[in-house]
Design a protein around this motif. Structure first.
Motif, PDB file in Angstrom:
ATOM      1  N   LEU A 170       0.869  -1.172   0.000  1.00  7.17           N
ATOM      2  CA  LEU A 170       0.000   0.000   0.000  1.00  7.17           C
ATOM      3  C   LEU A 170       0.908   1.224   0.000  1.00  7.17           C
ATOM      4  CD1 LEU A 170      -3.043   0.628   0.176  1.00  7.17           C
ATOM      5  CD2 LEU A 170      -2.827   0.612   2.666  1.00  7.17           C
ATOM      6  N   VAL A 173      -1.277  -1.238  -4.403  1.00  3.75           N
ATOM      7  CA  VAL A 173      -2.374  -0.283  -4.465  1.00  3.75           C
ATOM      8  C   VAL A 173      -1.837   1.075  -4.034  1.00  3.75           C
ATOM      9  CG1 VAL A 173      -4.646   0.389  -3.587  1.00  3.75           C
ATOM     10  CG2 VAL A 173      -4.115  -2.030  -3.943  1.00  3.75           C
ATOM     11  N   ILE A 221      -2.829   5.014  -3.073  1.00  4.73           N
ATOM     12  CA  ILE A 221      -3.959   5.846  -2.650  1.00  4.73           C
ATOM     13  C   ILE A 221      -3.607   7.292  -2.950  1.00  4.73           C
ATOM     14  CG2 ILE A 221      -5.468   6.541  -0.761  1.00  4.73           C
ATOM     15  CD1 ILE A 221      -5.070   3.896   0.527  1.00  4.73           C
ATOM     16  N   ALA A 244      -6.632   3.750  -5.846  1.00  4.13           N
ATOM     17  CA  ALA A 244      -7.841   4.197  -5.159  1.00  4.13           C
ATOM     18  C   ALA A 244      -7.692   5.686  -4.890  1.00  4.13           C
ATOM     19  CB  ALA A 244      -8.036   3.434  -3.857  1.00  4.13           C
ATOM     20  N   LEU A 283     -11.577   7.420   3.202  1.00  6.96           N
ATOM     21  CA  LEU A 283     -11.585   6.011   3.604  1.00  6.96           C
ATOM     22  C   LEU A 283     -12.614   5.756   4.692  1.00  6.96           C
ATOM     23  CD1 LEU A 283      -7.735   5.261   3.669  1.00  6.96           C
ATOM     24  CD2 LEU A 283      -9.391   4.747   1.846  1.00  6.96           C
ATOM     25  N   VAL A 297     -14.121   2.206   4.103  1.00  6.17           N
ATOM     26  CA  VAL A 297     -13.268   1.307   3.326  1.00  6.17           C
ATOM     27  C   VAL A 297     -12.409   0.473   4.269  1.00  6.17           C
ATOM     28  CG1 VAL A 297     -11.388   1.204   1.631  1.00  6.17           C
ATOM     29  CG2 VAL A 297     -13.226   2.901   1.362  1.00  6.17           C
ATOM     30  N   ASP A 335     -11.317  -4.347   0.888  1.00  5.29           N
ATOM     31  CA  ASP A 335     -11.756  -3.602  -0.293  1.00  5.29           C
ATOM     32  C   ASP A 335     -10.562  -3.242  -1.173  1.00  5.29           C
ATOM     33  OD1 ASP A 335     -14.420  -3.595   0.670  1.00  5.29           O
ATOM     34  OD2 ASP A 335     -14.040  -1.760   1.826  1.00  5.29           O
ATOM     35  N   LEU A 336      -9.468  -2.808  -0.545  1.00  7.47           N
ATOM     36  CA  LEU A 336      -8.272  -2.437  -1.308  1.00  7.47           C
ATOM     37  C   LEU A 336      -7.595  -3.675  -1.899  1.00  7.47           C
ATOM     38  CD1 LEU A 336      -6.848   0.302   1.084  1.00  7.47           C
ATOM     39  CD2 LEU A 336      -8.281   0.597  -0.955  1.00  7.47           C
TER      40      LEU A 336
END
Length: 284
Positions: A4, A180, A182, A200, A222, A247, A251-252
């Motif tokens: 992340l 992912v 953000i 995201a 989030l 979130v 979900d991620l």
């Protein structure tokens, strides 16, 4: 191993309006520069990646003459560097003052990711000192220590060029299809997509009306559960993740099931072009 990677400004905390803008204007005043950015003007400046780069937008011939600045490019670069160093000092002081809260959900999601063995990082075009101050504010010292930080001038080209994300992915030894990002802005999203990452988006003060076509998920924030409840508004959900009231890490993680383009894995960050994007495949 999944990872992340957070952007900083607008993602970890909504810092632009109440942090960066007053820091820029206080710097201009201290250096006797004939400019003060209004909120509306700064809404346009945030589309320029990097603080020094935003300052350089001032350097028209008329401004240089009005401010009594040197015309030599190298001397001008030194002036901009001086301004930016002072601006960073002012900004980090604002952050340490605690007047800007973390954005909902960032600490909760990061803690869940750390607990699940995910790699954590921040990739930002802001100065490293600024990024670390916001990271400590948003995550607390213990969790912040689990993050790798890639910031400022570690790459030449700023977002929307994908260089900072490609640099982070290579530095961490990651496969782009496992990451992912953000982000809160279109420029940041384009940088993440250009590096082959799922993205995201959590919209922020200046970015709510931007075009986020290509993002895997777009939400207002989030979110967080009670007692400090902040309910997520889902603005775009092309993969059908269907987050609940806030979130969660699952979900991620679901965004990674879209797969990726293997050709990103061996790119040289210095050669990346933010032009035509090759989107990650989506499940049918």
């Amino acid at each position: 191993m999944p990872a992340l990677i957070f952007d900083c400004d607008g993602v970890l905390a909504d810092t632009e309006r109440d942090g960066h803008l007053p820091a820029f204007n206080e710097t201009f005043e201290e250096f006797g520069l004939p400019v003060r950015w209004s909120d509306a003007e700064y809404a346009e400046k945030v589309k320029v990646g990097g603080g020094k780069e935003r300052m350089r937008t001032l350097l028209t011939p008329d401004f240089v003459a009005a401010a009594g600045l040197p015309s030599d490019p190298a001397a001008l670069d030194e002036r901009v560097a001086d301004w930016h160093r002072r601006k960073t000092e002012i900004y980090t002081g604002i952050i340490r003052g605690g007047s800007i809260p973390p954005r909902p959900g960032v600490r909760r999601v990061a803690a869940a990711a750390h607990g699940a063995g995910w790699t954590l990082a921040v990739a930002s075009t802001s100065a490293e000192a600024s990024v670390r101050s916001v990271l400590a504010l948003a995550m607390g010292p213990e969790l912040a220590a689990r993050f790798s930080v890639f910031a400022g001038d570690v790459v030449q080209r700023k977002k929307p060029a994908p260089d900072i994300y490609a640099f982070a992915v290579r530095g961490l030894g990651l496969d782009p299809v496992d990451v992912v990002a953000i982000e809160d802005s279109r420029n940041g999203m384009l940088a993440a997509l250009g590096a082959g990452l799922a993205c995201a988006v959590t919209t922020s003060a200046y970015t709510g009306e931007e075009d986020f076509t290509g993002a895997s998920l777009v939400v207002s924030s989030l979110g967080d559960p009670p007692p400090e409840e902040t309910v997520t508004r889902v603005l775009s959900d092309p993969l059908g993740v269907h987050p609940g009231r806030y979130v969660v890490l699952a979900d991620l993680a679901a965004l990674l099931t879209a797969g990726g383009d293997e050709s990103y894995g061996s790119l040289d960050p210095g050669s990346l072009d933010p032009g035509p994007l090759r989107p990650r495949p989506r499940p049918h």
